[in-house]
Write an enzyme that holds these catalytic residues in place. Structure first.
Site, PDB file in Angstrom:
ATOM      1  N   CYS A 338     -16.530 -53.037  21.446  1.00 28.56           N
ATOM      2  CA  CYS A 338     -16.713 -54.569  21.805  1.00 28.56           C
ATOM      3  C   CYS A 338     -18.071 -55.074  20.896  1.00 28.56           C
ATOM      4  CB  CYS A 338     -16.648 -54.748  23.315  1.00 28.56           C
ATOM      5  SG  CYS A 338     -16.368 -56.493  23.416  1.00 28.56           S
ATOM      6  N   HIS A 447     -12.288 -51.940  25.476  1.00 27.78           N
ATOM      7  CA  HIS A 447     -13.029 -50.984  26.945  1.00 27.78           C
ATOM      8  C   HIS A 447     -11.943 -50.202  27.443  1.00 27.78           C
ATOM      9  CE1 HIS A 447     -16.448 -54.010  26.644  1.00 27.78           C
ATOM     10  NE2 HIS A 447     -15.636 -55.024  26.514  1.00 27.78           N
TER      11      HIS A 447
END
Length: 507
Positions: A338, A447
């Protein structure tokens, strides 16, 4: 004829301080009540954490209540965490309201909006109570912060709104447990003290029989029953706050044990992405703040960040950037997740000042990509494949990361590290992430990347650690097993029937 509106009974788990075990107690109760056949839901009016997740509807909420929903065997819903604060600076946070970004507010601005937030939180609790038998409420920090109590919407005020008996949770491992309990009660007025139904003492080490006199003293001094004393146990339930890694001290020698280093950036988020790594026998995991020689590490991970540009500047200022760049030149493996993925590129553009002052920030230059930060926020539960190996994760990010030659055209990438098959239950044919030809530098927005054992196994093999095997149960399957173990541990040491009696709801 009036129709009686169903209202689930509530129990509130409040604490003598932060990280005393409120989330663990609430999680245990969610699984126990579910085991008893009740329809149970977790609830936390306001959560302050950069460790968030995504609901099946593609909305954002705190990870702790997602964990508790899993323990309760139900899908997470934003009513379980209507107000989420994601710290951006020392004095301000991004406010996520019912799963969607509301605005960035300073602490003072946030308090001026408390009336609106209170109404939102109460509405969410009312909806949960209308469709469940039990709601397990969790507080935040200490329930006796006297300078904040007048504006509090998550601890005693919310418990009073729900008419919920309160379990006061204290942590004996940090010391001073008698003062924690007595001092907390001393800070409360008589009406607030009366709300405390009893006490749970968490993280006891040693012979529990030797603490009988301590229990008797607490009960005599406070007039409150001690529902139980929980012995310390190394459960593998995801933690809510990064305080658990802030307190961690590396004890592994990477020269002796294959070890992965996670850079502990100031605005680290979603650190639970790496929980599965701790479950691999023979693999060490270090969360490290200060730069060090990286030669002995098998991989370096740049985690998610709530403030990518600020953390990039921190990497450069502290010397991490040059350490990581040298590590890659010498053959090291780097993974960015991310915000960490965004840092691996050449530039991060913030034209609208989403993270502060508008402008551009130099990346690490390890991947030929640039990121443009822009709203709206992407929040999805995603299914993907990595070279045919299936996985499931979730995405929470602002902006797009694209190759330099596609920025001007605005065209989407036609290849990437991962092939995305589904987002929020909708089939798609997208790509995510990027990697160098050698595969030694790779980045992804996913994630939960390691929650699938086959994905974790493939990554370990890429590091030359094919001899290490992830556990057979990983991700949700492993967490579900841990919820059962926690519930049995809790029932062994806590008087659950006494807690139920204070609620007076089971017919």
């Amino acid at each position: 004829m009036s129709v009686e509106i169903k209202q689930a009974k509530c129990i509130a788990v409040l604490g003598t301080g932060s990280d005393v075990g409120k989330s663990v107690v609430a999680t245990a109760l969610c699984r126990i009540f579910s085991d008893q056949g009740h329809k149970v839901a977790p609830y936390k009016a306001q959560n302050m954490s950069n460790n968030s997740g995504v609901t099946p509807e593609g909305l954002e909420m705190g990870r702790a209540q997602i964990v508790q929903a899993e323990a309760a065997r139900i899908a997470p819903h934003v009513d379980m965490n209507p107000v989420l604060l994601k710290p951006v600076t020392q004095i301000g946070s991004q406010v996520v309201l019912l799963g969607k970004v509301h605005k960035d507010l300073s602490a003072a601005e946030y308090h001026r909006e408390k009336a609106k937030l209170w109404d939102t939180a109460c509405g969410a609790l009312d909806r949960l109570r209308a469709v469940n038998d039990v709601v397990v409420m969790e507080g935040a920090g200490s329930c006796a912060e006297v300078n904040l109590m007048a504006r509090d919407i998550v601890n005693l005020k919310m418990a009073a709104y729900a008419r919920a008996p309160v379990i006061l949770t204290a942590d004996i491992d940090r010391g001073g447990v008698f003062a924690q309990i007595v001092g907390t009660l001393a800070c409360l007025n008589k009406a607030e003290q009366d709300m405390i139904a009893g006490v749970i003492i968490n993280r006891f080490r040693g012979d529990i029989a030797l603490f009988k006199e301590g229990v008797a003293w607490i009960e005599k001094k406070t007039g409150k029953p001690v529902f139980g004393v929980l012995p310390w146990v190394n459960h593998r339930i995801p933690n809510e706050d990064s305080v658990v890694i802030e307190q961690a001290v590396a004890k592994i020698d990477p020269a002796q044990t294959p070890t992965v280093l996670v850079v502990r950036t100031p605005h680290i988020s979603n650190f639970t992405d790496f929980d599965p790594l701790f479950q691999v026998d023979g693999l060490g995991v270090d969360f490290v703040e200060h730069p060090r020689d990286l030669a002995a590490y098998k991989a370096v991970i740049l985690p998610g960040s709530k403030s990518t540009c600020s953390d990039l500047n921190w990497l450069a200022r502290t010397g991490w950037a040059s350490k990581i760049q040298t590590y890659v030149k010498n053959g090291g493996h780097v993974l960015g997740v991310c915000g960490g993925y965004q840092m691996l590129g050449t530039k991060v553009h913030d034209p609208h000042g989403l993270e502060g002052t508008p402008g551009d920030t130099d990346g690490l230059g390890l991947l030929p990509f640039e990121t443009v930060l822009k709203a709206p926020k992407t929040t999805t539960i995603s299914r993907f494949e990595w070279d045919g190996v299936p996985g499931i994760g979730y995405e929470i990010h602002m902006g797009r990361t694209v190759s330099v030659d596609r920025i001007a055209s605005g065209k989407p990438e036609d290849n990437g590290l991962l092939r995305v098959k589904e987002r929020n239950r909708q089939a798609c044919t997208d790509f995510d992430g990027a990697a160098t030809d050698s595969g030694r530098v790779m980045g992804t927005y996913m994630h939960g990347f390691f929650d699938s054992a086959p994905i974790l196994k493939k990554w370990l093999s890429l590091l030359g650690l094919s001899e290490l095997d992830p556990p057979e149960s990983c991700g949700l399957q492993e967490r579900d097993r841990q919820y059962d173990m926690l519930a049995r541990h809790f029932e062994t040491h806590v008087d659950v029937p006494a807690i139920v009696n204070t609620m007076n709801y089971i017919h």
